[in-house]
Motif scaffolding. Structure first.
Motif, PDB file in Angstrom:
ATOM      1  N   PHE A   1       0.938  -1.153  -0.047  1.00 47.65           N
ATOM      2  CA  PHE A   1       0.063   0.012  -0.154  1.00 47.65           C
ATOM      3  C   PHE A   1       0.789   1.352  -0.090  1.00 47.65           C
ATOM      4  O   PHE A   1       0.451   2.493  -0.815  1.00 47.65           O
ATOM      5  CB  PHE A   1      -1.028  -0.089   1.238  1.00 47.65           C
ATOM      6  N   GLY A   2       2.014   1.160   0.614  1.00 50.83           N
ATOM      7  CA  GLY A   2       3.014   2.352   0.699  1.00 50.83           C
ATOM      8  C   GLY A   2       3.466   2.605  -0.696  1.00 50.83           C
ATOM      9  O   GLY A   2       3.442   3.824  -1.204  1.00 50.83           O
ATOM     10  N   PHE A   3       3.869   1.539  -1.546  1.00 50.74           N
ATOM     11  CA  PHE A   3       4.083   1.668  -2.892  1.00 50.74           C
ATOM     12  C   PHE A   3       2.920   2.430  -3.580  1.00 50.74           C
ATOM     13  O   PHE A   3       3.008   3.232  -4.548  1.00 50.74           O
ATOM     14  CB  PHE A   3       4.762   0.624  -3.607  1.00 50.74           C
ATOM     15  N   LEU A   4       1.837   1.657  -3.556  1.00 56.54           N
ATOM     16  CA  LEU A   4       0.744   2.042  -4.536  1.00 56.54           C
ATOM     17  C   LEU A   4       0.257   3.474  -4.186  1.00 56.54           C
ATOM     18  O   LEU A   4       0.020   4.347  -4.908  1.00 56.54           O
ATOM     19  CB  LEU A   4      -0.590   1.247  -4.119  1.00 56.54           C
TER      20      LEU A   4
ATOM     21  N   VAL B   1       2.825   1.749  -9.783  1.00 62.97           N
ATOM     22  CA  VAL B   1       1.706   0.944 -10.460  1.00 62.97           C
ATOM     23  C   VAL B   1       2.454  -0.472 -11.132  1.00 62.97           C
ATOM     24  O   VAL B   1       3.311  -0.145 -11.951  1.00 62.97           O
ATOM     25  CB  VAL B   1       1.011   1.760 -11.344  1.00 62.97           C
ATOM     26  N   SER B   2       2.245  -1.602 -10.790  1.00 54.45           N
ATOM     27  CA  SER B   2       2.604  -2.683 -11.474  1.00 54.45           C
ATOM     28  C   SER B   2       1.387  -3.829 -11.120  1.00 54.45           C
ATOM     29  O   SER B   2       0.648  -3.530 -10.317  1.00 54.45           O
ATOM     30  CB  SER B   2       3.891  -3.402 -11.137  1.00 54.45           C
ATOM     31  N   LEU B   3       1.694  -4.905 -12.170  1.00 58.19           N
ATOM     32  CA  LEU B   3       0.367  -5.879 -11.910  1.00 58.19           C
ATOM     33  C   LEU B   3       0.675  -6.417 -10.584  1.00 58.19           C
ATOM     34  O   LEU B   3      -0.163  -6.625 -10.004  1.00 58.19           O
ATOM     35  CB  LEU B   3       0.625  -6.772 -13.105  1.00 58.19           C
ATOM     36  N   GLN B   4       1.823  -6.904 -10.181  1.00 55.75           N
ATOM     37  CA  GLN B   4       2.128  -7.755  -9.004  1.00 55.75           C
ATOM     38  C   GLN B   4       1.720  -6.838  -7.872  1.00 55.75           C
ATOM     39  O   GLN B   4       1.230  -7.295  -6.940  1.00 55.75           O
ATOM     40  CB  GLN B   4       3.547  -8.323  -8.871  1.00 55.75           C
ATOM     41  N   LEU B   5       1.978  -5.487  -7.844  1.00 51.74           N
ATOM     42  CA  LEU B   5       1.552  -4.494  -6.817  1.00 51.74           C
ATOM     43  C   LEU B   5      -0.058  -4.488  -6.549  1.00 51.74           C
ATOM     44  O   LEU B   5      -0.420  -4.525  -5.538  1.00 51.74           O
ATOM     45  CB  LEU B   5       2.017  -3.076  -7.033  1.00 51.74           C
TER      46      LEU B   5
ATOM     47  N   CYS C   1      -2.275  -5.991  -3.287  1.00 49.88           N
ATOM     48  CA  CYS C   1      -3.009  -5.187  -2.836  1.00 49.88           C
ATOM     49  C   CYS C   1      -4.324  -5.700  -2.577  1.00 49.88           C
ATOM     50  O   CYS C   1      -5.302  -5.826  -1.872  1.00 49.88           O
ATOM     51  CB  CYS C   1      -3.029  -3.729  -3.365  1.00 49.88           C
ATOM     52  N   ALA C   2      -4.813  -6.197  -3.848  1.00 54.62           N
ATOM     53  CA  ALA C   2      -6.142  -6.944  -4.137  1.00 54.62           C
ATOM     54  C   ALA C   2      -6.402  -8.218  -3.216  1.00 54.62           C
ATOM     55  O   ALA C   2      -7.662  -8.190  -2.524  1.00 54.62           O
ATOM     56  CB  ALA C   2      -6.409  -7.398  -5.452  1.00 54.62           C
TER      57      ALA C   2
ATOM     58  N   ILE D   1      -6.925  -6.712   0.525  1.00 55.83           N
ATOM     59  CA  ILE D   1      -8.045  -6.225   0.446  1.00 55.83           C
ATOM     60  C   ILE D   1      -9.139  -7.413   0.745  1.00 55.83           C
ATOM     61  O   ILE D   1      -9.871  -7.411   1.760  1.00 55.83           O
ATOM     62  CB  ILE D   1      -8.683  -5.173  -0.431  1.00 55.83           C
ATOM     63  N   LEU D   2      -8.856  -8.488   0.010  1.00 60.44           N
ATOM     64  CA  LEU D   2      -9.631  -9.544   0.101  1.00 60.44           C
ATOM     65  C   LEU D   2      -9.493 -10.289   1.605  1.00 60.44           C
ATOM     66  O   LEU D   2     -10.436 -10.537   2.330  1.00 60.44           O
ATOM     67  CB  LEU D   2      -9.460 -10.525  -1.141  1.00 60.44           C
ATOM     68  N   LEU D   3      -8.534 -10.310   1.921  1.00 56.67           N
ATOM     69  CA  LEU D   3      -7.943 -10.859   3.397  1.00 56.67           C
ATOM     70  C   LEU D   3      -8.456 -10.062   4.495  1.00 56.67           C
ATOM     71  O   LEU D   3      -9.141 -10.364   5.509  1.00 56.67           O
ATOM     72  CB  LEU D   3      -6.560 -10.851   3.793  1.00 56.67           C
TER      73      LEU D   3
END
Lengths: 317, 249
Positions: A245-248, A253-257, A261-262, A265-267
């Protein structure tokens, strides 16, 4: 329904005050001998508000660095501090919440759903001010400094996820302490060690305040010093909460990031569901207390030195 | 009319069976005593009837399930559970607001009960600061506040002084005279003998015998007091004799 909701809110206020009082009394059993218990009861609400405001101030101080300098490390540390502060400053009251006896409510003409709702409201009351303050303040501050609604939304999500994780860990720890340690009377060495850790965790809030006040500047310095190191390990750290979340929020922005994060959020959604069911379990009185074969050992007497016996009884909670 | 009907009641705590398929009925105008040693299953039975713990079997209180009959029940638990941060006055107001009682009715009732139990001086003291006996009085008043048709009293006289015990016994007598019913647990034989119309002797989660004092005496062919009858029914008479012999060092 609204009048019913406001009535239940009032009921939760009574429970909240009760839990805070029990927390104060369990923290310091000698309080009743040193002060008149009437005075403790009178000041209990005031003390709790003082603690909440103090927590808010600490969180605001911690938020200055990520708001002024929106680096990944600053945001990461801030999110980590949210989890840390909620856990260590809330463990005492939440243990009292888990241990609280809601039997009296079950005598009264309240349905199960109403009791669950009262319980949830009571739990919310324990952290109401810091929870709401954080959710509003941090995203708003990010918006004001960046003029970017997207960054504000990301900050909002990051704060909510951190809060949910911290509350879920809190309930988990409080249940562990309540069921496995605080209410256990057996005297095994392993249990003794757990009890010692329990005492240490309980006494950490006092150190926590000192730690934050003393090292706030150092933390900020360390964060700026290690900023480069964090960036060089982007690949690994982007999978880890709260770095992702810090990077975001920083703007990477990257696919792995986005993926990690997703996942978090799910967790958090699962953690929230678990949290609600755990609180529901507490209100239905199904939280298990320690089950051990301590009855036999209680009836056995062993001779030991008076000093050793006294120390053992002091450590025994 | 039947006030309480219990059929095949079983209460389990994980693997332990605290109450094992017991059945009994309590009529209006009756004090029904649950008599048994510590750990016999009295409190579990009472908690199930009060709707506090899960159970198997059937419980009907004036035809309703315990969860639906909370307005009909006044419950005094053995372990006093009150909100210690409140004063007794705040606590009574809290109970009255949840039960949606009429303020005038509550005030009148409260006036009488506060005088009867002599707690006027403590009305504005936090419950946490009260003695166990005074806490018990507060719990009893809270249970009586809504004029329940069924009183469930778990060891109610424990911790009460002689005067208060007498007053509570009189309140119980008036309650049944007015058509109410009482389920009452105790392990003190004299109290059960004096107060109860019918008694169930419980041991290890089962009802061993049930009836009036005279019926129980006839059952075990005893002309002694309830203590003798109880020991015979529970098969503890011989055990007690052996213990007493052993104590004669």
């Amino acid at each position: 329904m609204l009048s019913n909701f406001s009535e239940l809110w009032k009921v939760s206020g009574v429970l909240y005050k009760e839990i805070v009082l029990q927390s104060v009394l369990s923290r310091n059993p000698l309080a009743t001998t040193n002060r008149k218990i009437e005075d403790i009861v009178k000041t209990v609400n005031l003390n709790m508000w003082f603690n909440k405001i103090l927590l808010c101030i600490m969180l605001c101080i911690m938020a200055i660095a990520p708001i002024m300098n929106r680096s990944a490390i600053n945001i990461t540390i801030f999110l980590a501090m949210i989890v840390f502060l909620f856990i260590f400053l809330g463990i005492q009251t939440v243990t009292s919440f888990v241990a609280s006896n809601f039997n009296y409510l079950r005598i009264l003409p309240l349905g199960r759903d109403e009791i669950s709702l009262v319980n949830l409201m009571t739990f919310f009351r324990l952290f109401d001010l810091p929870l709401v303050m954080l959710i509003i303040f941090f995203p708003l501050a990010i918006f004001v400094t960046t003029f970017s609604p997207l960054h504000a939304i990301l900050a909002f999500i990051a704060v909510v996820v951190s809060e949910v994780f911290s509350l879920a860990i809190l309930i988990c720890l409080a249940r562990l302490f309540h069921s496995k340690i605080a209410h256990s009377t057996s005297g095994s060495r392993w249990r003794g060690l757990l009890k010692f850790l329990y005492i240490m965790t309980w006494s950490l809030p006092a150190f926590g305040f000192y730690f934050i006040a003393r090292f706030a500047v150092d933390i900020s310095e360390i964060s700026s010093r290690y900023s480069g190191v964090i960036s060089s390990h982007y690949g690994v750290l982007s999978f880890i909460f709260p770095f992702c979340f810090g990077f975001l929020i920083r703007g990477s922005v990257s696919l792995q990031l986005l993926g990690s994060c997703a996942v978090y959020i799910l967790l958090a959604v699962f953690a929230l569901k678990w949290l609600l069911s755990a609180i529901n379990e507490i209100s239905s009185g199904t939280v298990r207390v320690a089950r051990d074969n301590s009855i036999r050992s209680q009836n056995q007497t062993t001779s030991s030195s008076s000093w050793y016996a006294q120390k053992r009884s002091e450590v025994d909670i | 009319m039947v006030a309480v009907s219990v059929e095949g009641l079983t209460v389990r705590y994980e693997k332990t069976i605290a109450v094992n398929g017991i059945s009994f009925k309590v009529n209006e105008g009756e004090i029904y005593g649950l008599l048994g040693p510590n750990g016999a299953g009295k409190t579990s039975t009472i908690k199930a009837i009060a709707g506090l713990i899960p159970y198997e079997g059937s419980i009907r209180i004036f035809g309703k399930q315990p969860q639906e009959a909370k307005n009909l029940i006044g419950y005094v638990p053995e372990e006093i559970m009150l909100f210690e941060s409140l004063t007794p006055l705040e606590f009574f107001e809290f109970i009255a607001s949840i039960r949606k009682l009429d303020a005038d009715d509550v005030n009148k009732k409260l006036e009488n009960l506060v005088s009867a139990f002599a707690i006027r001086d403590y009305l504005n003291t936090p419950i946490a600061a009260l003695s166990m006996g005074t806490k018990k009085k507060v719990a009893v008043i809270a249970a009586l506040l809504h004029n329940p048709k069924l009183l469930i009293l778990d060891e109610p006289l424990n911790g009460l002084d002689a005067k208060t015990s007498r007053i509570l016994k009189e309140i119980m007598a008036i309650h049944v005279k007015e058509g109410g019913a009482i389920i009452f647990s105790t392990h003190i034989m004299e109290i059960a003998e004096k107060l109860c119309n019918r008694i169930a002797v419980i041991n290890e989660g089962r009802i061993l015998a049930e009836g009036s004092i005279n019926e129980l005496k006839e059952m075990v062919l005893s002309d002694g007091d309830l203590e003798d009858v109880f020991l015979k029914i529970t098969g503890q008479e011989e055990e007690v004799r052996e213990i007493l012999n052993a104590l004669k060092l």
